[in-house]
Write a protein that holds these residues in place. Structure first.
Motif, PDB file in Angstrom:
ATOM      1  N   ALA A 251       0.831  -1.206   0.000  1.00 37.22           N
ATOM      2  CA  ALA A 251       0.000   0.000   0.000  1.00 37.22           C
ATOM      3  C   ALA A 251       0.866   1.258   0.000  1.00 37.22           C
ATOM      4  O   ALA A 251       0.568   2.237  -0.691  1.00 37.22           O
ATOM      5  N   ALA A 252       1.973   1.235   0.754  1.00 40.83           N
ATOM      6  CA  ALA A 252       2.861   2.396   0.819  1.00 40.83           C
ATOM      7  C   ALA A 252       3.596   2.609  -0.501  1.00 40.83           C
ATOM      8  O   ALA A 252       3.760   3.749  -0.957  1.00 40.83           O
ATOM      9  N   VAL A 253       4.045   1.523  -1.123  1.00 41.26           N
ATOM     10  CA  VAL A 253       4.712   1.638  -2.423  1.00 41.26           C
ATOM     11  C   VAL A 253       3.779   2.283  -3.434  1.00 41.26           C
ATOM     12  O   VAL A 253       4.179   3.156  -4.229  1.00 41.26           O
ATOM     13  N   LYS A 254       2.525   1.881  -3.402  1.00 41.63           N
ATOM     14  CA  LYS A 254       1.544   2.467  -4.313  1.00 41.63           C
ATOM     15  C   LYS A 254       1.247   3.920  -3.962  1.00 41.63           C
ATOM     16  O   LYS A 254       1.200   4.800  -4.842  1.00 41.63           O
ATOM     17  N   LYS A 255       1.046   4.211  -2.679  1.00 39.30           N
ATOM     18  CA  LYS A 255       0.676   5.554  -2.238  1.00 39.30           C
ATOM     19  C   LYS A 255       1.751   6.579  -2.571  1.00 39.30           C
ATOM     20  O   LYS A 255       1.446   7.692  -3.025  1.00 39.30           O
ATOM     21  N   TYR A 256       3.019   6.190  -2.343  1.00 34.43           N
ATOM     22  CA  TYR A 256       4.111   7.144  -2.553  1.00 34.43           C
ATOM     23  C   TYR A 256       4.804   6.949  -3.904  1.00 34.43           C
ATOM     24  O   TYR A 256       5.834   7.554  -4.161  1.00 34.43           O
ATOM     25  N   ASN A 257       4.219   6.095  -4.728  1.00 38.58           N
ATOM     26  CA  ASN A 257       4.716   5.871  -6.085  1.00 38.58           C
ATOM     27  C   ASN A 257       6.207   5.518  -6.082  1.00 38.58           C
ATOM     28  O   ASN A 257       7.007   6.101  -6.827  1.00 38.58           O
ATOM     29  N   ALA A 258       6.571   4.566  -5.227  1.00 37.44           N
ATOM     30  CA  ALA A 258       7.959   4.127  -5.121  1.00 37.44           C
ATOM     31  C   ALA A 258       8.228   2.981  -6.088  1.00 37.44           C
ATOM     32  O   ALA A 258       7.302   2.290  -6.534  1.00 37.44           O
ATOM     33  N   ASP A 259       9.507   2.784  -6.409  1.00 29.97           N
ATOM     34  CA  ASP A 259       9.868   1.651  -7.266  1.00 29.97           C
ATOM     35  C   ASP A 259       9.614   0.330  -6.547  1.00 29.97           C
ATOM     36  O   ASP A 259       9.085  -0.613  -7.126  1.00 29.97           O
ATOM     37  N   TRP A 260      10.019   0.267  -5.281  1.00 25.11           N
ATOM     38  CA  TRP A 260       9.825  -0.940  -4.481  1.00 25.11           C
ATOM     39  C   TRP A 260      10.089  -0.610  -3.021  1.00 25.11           C
ATOM     40  O   TRP A 260      10.524   0.506  -2.697  1.00 25.11           O
ATOM     41  N   PRO A 543      10.676   6.944  -3.830  1.00 24.11           N
ATOM     42  CA  PRO A 543       9.293   7.428  -3.766  1.00 24.11           C
ATOM     43  C   PRO A 543       9.171   8.752  -4.518  1.00 24.11           C
ATOM     44  O   PRO A 543       9.933   9.688  -4.284  1.00 24.11           O
ATOM     45  N   ARG A 544       8.206   8.851  -5.428  1.00 21.07           N
ATOM     46  CA  ARG A 544       8.033  10.102  -6.185  1.00 21.07           C
ATOM     47  C   ARG A 544       7.340  11.166  -5.355  1.00 21.07           C
ATOM     48  O   ARG A 544       7.526  12.358  -5.587  1.00 21.07           O
ATOM     49  N   SER A 545       6.528  10.744  -4.393  1.00 24.38           N
ATOM     50  CA  SER A 545       5.963  11.691  -3.435  1.00 24.38           C
ATOM     51  C   SER A 545       6.421  11.262  -2.046  1.00 24.38           C
ATOM     52  O   SER A 545       6.633  10.084  -1.803  1.00 24.38           O
ATOM     53  N   GLY A 546       6.587  12.246  -1.149  1.00 16.60           N
ATOM     54  CA  GLY A 546       7.126  11.911   0.163  1.00 16.60           C
ATOM     55  C   GLY A 546       8.566  11.450   0.083  1.00 16.60           C
ATOM     56  O   GLY A 546       8.923  10.402   0.605  1.00 16.60           O
ATOM     57  N   SER A 547       9.399  12.250  -0.585  1.00 17.90           N
ATOM     58  CA  SER A 547      10.771  11.812  -0.831  1.00 17.90           C
ATOM     59  C   SER A 547      11.617  11.767   0.433  1.00 17.90           C
ATOM     60  O   SER A 547      12.592  11.021   0.511  1.00 17.90           O
ATOM     61  N   TYR A 548      11.271  12.571   1.447  1.00 21.47           N
ATOM     62  CA  TYR A 548      11.996  12.507   2.708  1.00 21.47           C
ATOM     63  C   TYR A 548      11.472  11.344   3.544  1.00 21.47           C
ATOM     64  O   TYR A 548      10.279  11.008   3.499  1.00 21.47           O
ATOM     65  N   GLN A 551       8.362  11.591   5.634  1.00 22.28           N
ATOM     66  CA  GLN A 551       7.124  11.764   4.883  1.00 22.28           C
ATOM     67  C   GLN A 551       6.535  10.453   4.375  1.00 22.28           C
ATOM     68  O   GLN A 551       5.317  10.341   4.210  1.00 22.28           O
ATOM     69  N   SER A 552       7.373   9.471   4.081  1.00 25.46           N
ATOM     70  CA  SER A 552       6.900   8.226   3.469  1.00 25.46           C
ATOM     71  C   SER A 552       7.292   6.989   4.270  1.00 25.46           C
ATOM     72  O   SER A 552       6.430   6.213   4.706  1.00 25.46           O
ATOM     73  N   ALA A 553       8.585   6.795   4.497  1.00 21.75           N
ATOM     74  CA  ALA A 553       9.028   5.631   5.265  1.00 21.75           C
ATOM     75  C   ALA A 553       8.548   5.716   6.708  1.00 21.75           C
ATOM     76  O   ALA A 553       8.261   4.694   7.339  1.00 21.75           O
ATOM     77  N   GLY A 554       8.419   6.937   7.230  1.00 23.39           N
ATOM     78  CA  GLY A 554       7.942   7.109   8.602  1.00 23.39           C
ATOM     79  C   GLY A 554       6.532   6.574   8.813  1.00 23.39           C
ATOM     80  O   GLY A 554       6.297   5.749   9.712  1.00 23.39           O
ATOM     81  N   PRO A 555       5.556   7.008   8.014  1.00 25.95           N
ATOM     82  CA  PRO A 555       4.207   6.439   8.159  1.00 25.95           C
ATOM     83  C   PRO A 555       4.163   4.930   7.951  1.00 25.95           C
ATOM     84  O   PRO A 555       3.392   4.231   8.617  1.00 25.95           O
ATOM     85  N   LEU A 556       4.981   4.428   7.020  1.00 25.56           N
ATOM     86  CA  LEU A 556       5.032   2.980   6.821  1.00 25.56           C
ATOM     87  C   LEU A 556       5.554   2.288   8.075  1.00 25.56           C
ATOM     88  O   LEU A 556       5.006   1.265   8.511  1.00 25.56           O
TER      89      LEU A 556
END
Length: 584
Positions: A251-260, A543-548, A551-556
């Motif tokens: 879900a996080a990979v999809k939400k933040y548009n990450a490669d993996w 991640p294309r959004s939440g690059s810091y 912003q992204s790894a923290g919520p995950l």
């Protein structure tokens, strides 16, 4: 003339002698054939009229820490045909009124009955039944129910042999770790590969005597060498936790548009890996899938500041309260300039504040207080630059050059987690070491094996090593707690409810073809801080959004750690935190 005697008759005597000799020769030969060479000749005869087939062993299961199946094998049958015999076969079926009727003879009639059962085209199946082979497979791994229906028709020339089919009951869960098997039944990735020798077992042999006409001799002697089933491999994974962590990760990979993305959770007191999740896993087939946590090395970014601060503490260069000036930009004596992630006026923080706020300029100043060799030595003690030996194929040792190969700038970038690369297994093991009082335990994925006879064999205990002073490790845990407990800490936004958390964020820049292309965002943590139980490492790559990271790894991290403490029953924190000051 009457006084002369006639010559004795020698003819009959000679005949009797010849007959006696012949009888003796025959007797000796009979003794030789029946007694001396009897067993050997009988064995040769049996060999001429005996056909052998292989008894396949059952491939062992792969299970989680509670015994839940990750991979198993179910009984199936391979269906074959004797193309010579089936020419004479009479084929019967049951009509709508339950009466047995003869459909016909030979391959065509057999194909008519078998095609629906085997889910095959009747013409295609008929072609497989025609030829001169005495044993031609027509379909492999049919279910027991289908085999029973085929057997009930008693078609002369249709044969079968028991086999096993590999089943993965949990879909994509832990697919890369479990691995896969190839067409020949041997593992080709994951634990199916590295544990292949213990999983596959030993084949047996079944021999059956046949009459000259090709029919099996009723009551004919069968010689059987029993197959030895494979061992059950017990992993340290927790299936329920692994499943939920993968859901959050995808879900996080999809939400933040990450490669993996990757998540690793380790039990601190044992080194056992409780969850090792990869995003984007597919259903297990014979195509290998990567385990990125073991095979992919990534720069840790500011997570690497843990090593810099720990080294300075270890060598007595700083304390948690040592004041450090923190300008937005800092230039070293040899002209290398560094900036913080955001513009700010110059101020002063303690070493604890520098770590919690993740200042690059402050960290470089701390790193300059110890030698490059001293920092590199701690890299090596934490296991960087070498495989963990967890038992997964293709494990990467990471990328770590010795100090003499660092260029002028790399000397400083290694202070804040760039200029070298580590795997998520290495990263989570480092954090677990700090939570374990400085004792390094190699990450473990295999608990042991259950043999075919039911006996259990525990995996060898891997040697623990004291790699960091106990007091320094405890100090680091307390300092890292400010990352989530201090309002200016980079982890304040994802602190866990009810569980004190010692954490560190990291945002590494990705450079492709000499140009900035994005970030690798990751978070490591120890939960709970007052009684370290689990170490958690999460990574989102590009991640294309939440690059810091915050912003992204923290919520995950917040989502997976919350699930982990619930699933593992880790008690909430009741002791208040006693933190070091972040400002002088």
């Amino acid at each position: 003339m009457s006084g002369l005697r006639s010559a004795p008759r020698r003819g009959p005597l000679i005949i009797w002698v010849i007959m006696l000799v012949a009888l003796l020769v025959i007797g000796v030969q009979l003794i030789n054939v029946q007694i001396v060479k009897g067993p050997e000749l009988a064995a040769q005869g049996r060999q001429l009229r005996t056909a052998e087939s292989t008894l396949q062993p059952r491939r062992g299961d792969i299970v989680d820490a509670t015994g839940a199946q990750l991979a198993t094998s179910v009984q199936t049958y391979h269906i074959a045909v004797n193309q010579n015999k089936i020419l004479k076969a009479r084929v019967y079926d049951t009509d709508e009124e339950g009466r047995t009727v003869e459909l016909g003879r030979g391959p065509a009639a057999a194909a008519q009955v078998l095609a629906p059962l085997l889910e095959m085209d009747e013409a295609e199946l008929g072609g497989l039944l025609i030829g001169t082979s005495t044993y031609q497979y027509i379909k492999k791994n049919v279910s027991i129910d289908v085999w029973r229906q085929i057997r009930s028709h008693q078609i002369y020339g249709i044969e079968w042999e028991p086999s096993y089919e590999r089943i993965y009951p949990n879909g994509t869960v832990a697919a890369g770790i479990i691995g896969s098997i190839g067409a020949e039944g041997d593992g080709n990735s994951g634990l199916e590969l590295t544990q292949n020798d213990v999983l596959q077992g030993e084949t047996g042999v079944l021999a059956l005597e046949y009459a000259p006409g090709g029919q099996a001799i009723p009551g004919g002697k069968q010689v059987s060498k029993p197959a030895v089933n494979g061992k059950t491999v017990h992993t340290t994974l927790r299936l329920d936790l692994q499943h939920t962590v993968e859901e959050h990760l995808n879900a996080a990979v999809k939400k933040y548009n990450a490669d993996w993305g990757v998540v690793a959770i380790e039990e601190i007191s044992t080194g056992k890996i409780l969850a090792l999740a990869d995003s984007g896993m597919q259903e297990i087939s014979n195509k290998p899938q990567a385990v990125r946590a073991a095979q992919f090395a990534v720069e840790p970014g500011s997570v690497g500041k843990i090593v810099t601060v720990a080294s300075a503490l270890e060598h007595g260069k700083v304390t948690p309260e040592t004041p450090i000036p923190v300008p937005y930009e800092y230039t070293t004596s040899d002209g290398e300039s560094f900036i913080d992630s955001h513009r700010h006026p110059a101020y002063t923080r303690t070493v604890t504040g520098v770590l919690a706020e993740s200042s690059n300029t402050g960290t470089v100043q701390i790193g300059q207080m110890v030698t490059d060799d001293e920092r590199f030595n701690l890299f090596e003690r934490f296991g960087f630059g070498k495989e963990t030996g967890i038992g997964l194929p293709g494990e990467s040792p990471g990328l770590l050059q010795p100090p003499q190969e660092w260029d002028g700038r790399q000397r400083y970038t290694t202070m804040f987690g760039q200029g070298y690369a580590i795997t998520q297994l290495q990263q989570v093991a480092m954090v677990a070491t700090i939570g374990n009082g400085g004792v390094y335990l190699p990450p473990t994925l295999i608990d042991g094996w259950t043999n075919a006879d039911g006996t259990y064999e525990a995996a060898p205990i891997r040697e623990p090593k004291q790699v960091l002073d106990k007091d320094v490790a405890q100090t680091m845990v307390t300092m890292m707690e400010s990352t989530t407990a201090w309002e200016a800490g980079t982890g304040a936004s994802f602190a866990l409810e009810g569980h004190r958390t010692a954490a560190k964020t990291g945002t590494a820049e990705l450079i492709e073809n000499g140009a900035y292309s994005g970030t690798a965002a990751n978070v490591v943590a120890i939960v709970p801080a007052e009684n370290p139980t689990i170490a958690v490492s999460v990574l989102l790559y590009h991640p294309r959004s939440g690059s810091y990271a915050f912003q992204s790894a923290g919520p995950l991290f917040h989502d997976v750690a919350t699930e982990a403490v619930r699933s593992l029953g880790i008690p909430a924190s009741h002791e208040p935190a006693h933190l070091y000051p972040t400002e002088p």
